[in-house]
Design an enzyme around this catalytic site. Structure first.
Site, PDB file in Angstrom:
ATOM      1  N   ASP A  47      -2.564 -41.972  36.443  1.00 47.45           N
ATOM      2  CA  ASP A  47      -3.324 -40.908  37.100  1.00 47.45           C
ATOM      3  C   ASP A  47      -2.799 -39.535  36.678  1.00 47.45           C
ATOM      4  OD1 ASP A  47      -5.094 -40.443  39.848  1.00 47.45           O
ATOM      5  OD2 ASP A  47      -3.573 -38.902  39.539  1.00 47.45           O
ATOM      6  N   TYR A  52      -2.254 -30.683  36.034  1.00 47.42           N
ATOM      7  CA  TYR A  52      -0.843 -31.104  35.916  1.00 47.42           C
ATOM      8  C   TYR A  52      -0.235 -30.637  34.590  1.00 47.42           C
ATOM      9  CZ  TYR A  52      -2.099 -34.611  39.548  1.00 47.42           C
ATOM     10  OH  TYR A  52      -2.558 -35.262  40.666  1.00 47.42           O
ATOM     11  N   LYS A  77      -8.723 -35.311  36.430  1.00 47.50           N
ATOM     12  CA  LYS A  77      -9.423 -34.543  37.480  1.00 47.50           C
ATOM     13  C   LYS A  77      -9.855 -33.177  36.971  1.00 47.50           C
ATOM     14  CE  LYS A  77      -6.184 -36.781  40.559  1.00 47.50           C
ATOM     15  NZ  LYS A  77      -4.928 -36.799  39.798  1.00 47.50           N
ATOM     16  N   HIS A 110     -11.026 -32.267  41.755  1.00 45.78           N
ATOM     17  CA  HIS A 110      -9.650 -32.260  42.279  1.00 45.78           C
ATOM     18  C   HIS A 110      -9.566 -31.819  43.744  1.00 45.78           C
ATOM     19  CE1 HIS A 110      -5.302 -32.131  40.632  1.00 45.78           C
ATOM     20  NE2 HIS A 110      -5.303 -32.488  41.884  1.00 45.78           N
TER      21      HIS A 110
END
Ligand code: A2P
Length: 273
Positions: A47, A52, A77, A110
């Site tokens: 994931d 990120y 996301k 997200h």
């Protein structure tokens, strides 16, 4: 090892492994090794998210690993501050470029609002965004689409205005934060709940009550906490950069008694001071 034993199935018939490896807060420089360790130890659900800033090395680790791409389930996301039809298509293409892939297995919005405007009503924008997600899905670029951090109302607005019911909602979920109402709503609509921060980002590990119960089962506090998510029909996404913990977190071949699950349901959130 538990990880590959059982799948969840989305309402469109696509299978997803029963636990995943989360990569939030794992910097790009560490993501290659962390994802490689996870894959080596049997995790097949990884994931990530554009926010990120590690998609590049997550993608490289998957590419270099000795498993066919179809054996790995990858989630990414759409950044929370990117909303709108064209903006979503563009951001998704950027994710594919970052990952070096031509599809993702699961793509999520997200959050219902940008992180610096938590709670803002973005219903109209989310509907346009979801229509773009539907297009990417019907074009075959994503195998399943969903949302993250969405409330009942946020999801209901998509159901009312669009064609496809989200397949997943990824939310913070751990002992003491069992999100009962939202979980019931998702179950009623066949939306799989994915549990992020199943260890309350580590805060849960010092809870004396959870430590005591873990001792009774002969497991670690982390294992008990992750198993709890499965007992609640949610898909846990624990994360660690240490191999011993990555292995530990996937060894979940035990069950909790209904009485103990009830006790855990009644616990207070360790993060509420
Ligand atoms: P580390 O990466 O140093 O192993 P969450 O999944 O709820 O976000 O929690 C992640 C945090 O919990 C990280 O700080 C991680 O640290 C730590 N952690 C993950 N697995 C374990 C474990 N089995 N035992 C102890 N700490 C863990």
């Amino acid at each position: 090892m538990y990880v590959n034993k059982k799948n969840f199935t989305f309402h469109n018939g696509v299978d997803i492994p029963s636990i995943g490896f989360g990569t939030w807060q794992i910097p790009n420089e560490e993501a290659y090794d962390a994802v490689t360790l996870a894959l080596k130890n049997g995790y097949t659900l990884i994931d990530t998210a554009q926010a990120y800033h590690n998609e590049e090395n997550v993608g490289k680790a998957i590419e270099d690993f000795d498993l066919p791409r179809e054996s790995i389930f990858l989630t990414s996301k759409l950044p929370a501050d990117i909303k709108g039809y064209d903006e979503t298509l563009e951001a998704f293409n950027k994710t594919l470029t970052n990952l070096g892939m031509d599809y993702v297995d699961l793509y999520l919005i997200h959050a219902p609002w940008p992180w610096d405007e938590v709670g803002k009503d973005c219903t109209k924008e989310n509907i346009q965004t979801w229509k773009a997600m539907e297009k990417l899905y019907t074009d075959g670029k994503i195998r399943a689409i969903g949302v993250s951090n969405f409330s009942k109302q946020d999801i209901q607005a998509l159901i009312d205005a669009c064609d496809i019911v989200p397949m997943a909602n990824q939310i913070p979920f751990y002992i003491g934060r069992d999100q009962k109402e939202l979980l019931d709503f998702c179950k009623k609509n066949s939306i799989l709940v994915e549990a992020y921060s199943p260890l309350a980002t580590g805060d849960i590990l010092n809870s004396p009550e959870i430590m005591d119960m873990a001792k009774k089962y002969g497991v670690t506090t982390a294992q008990l906490s992750i198993r709890y998510c499965l007992e609640k029909d949610t898909l846990p996404l624990p994360k660690s950069t240490h191999e011993s913990r990555i292995i530990e977190n996937s060894q979940l071949d035990f069950t909790l008694s209904p009485e103990d699950v009830k006790k855990l349901d009644a616990m207070k959130d360790v993060r509420d001071k």
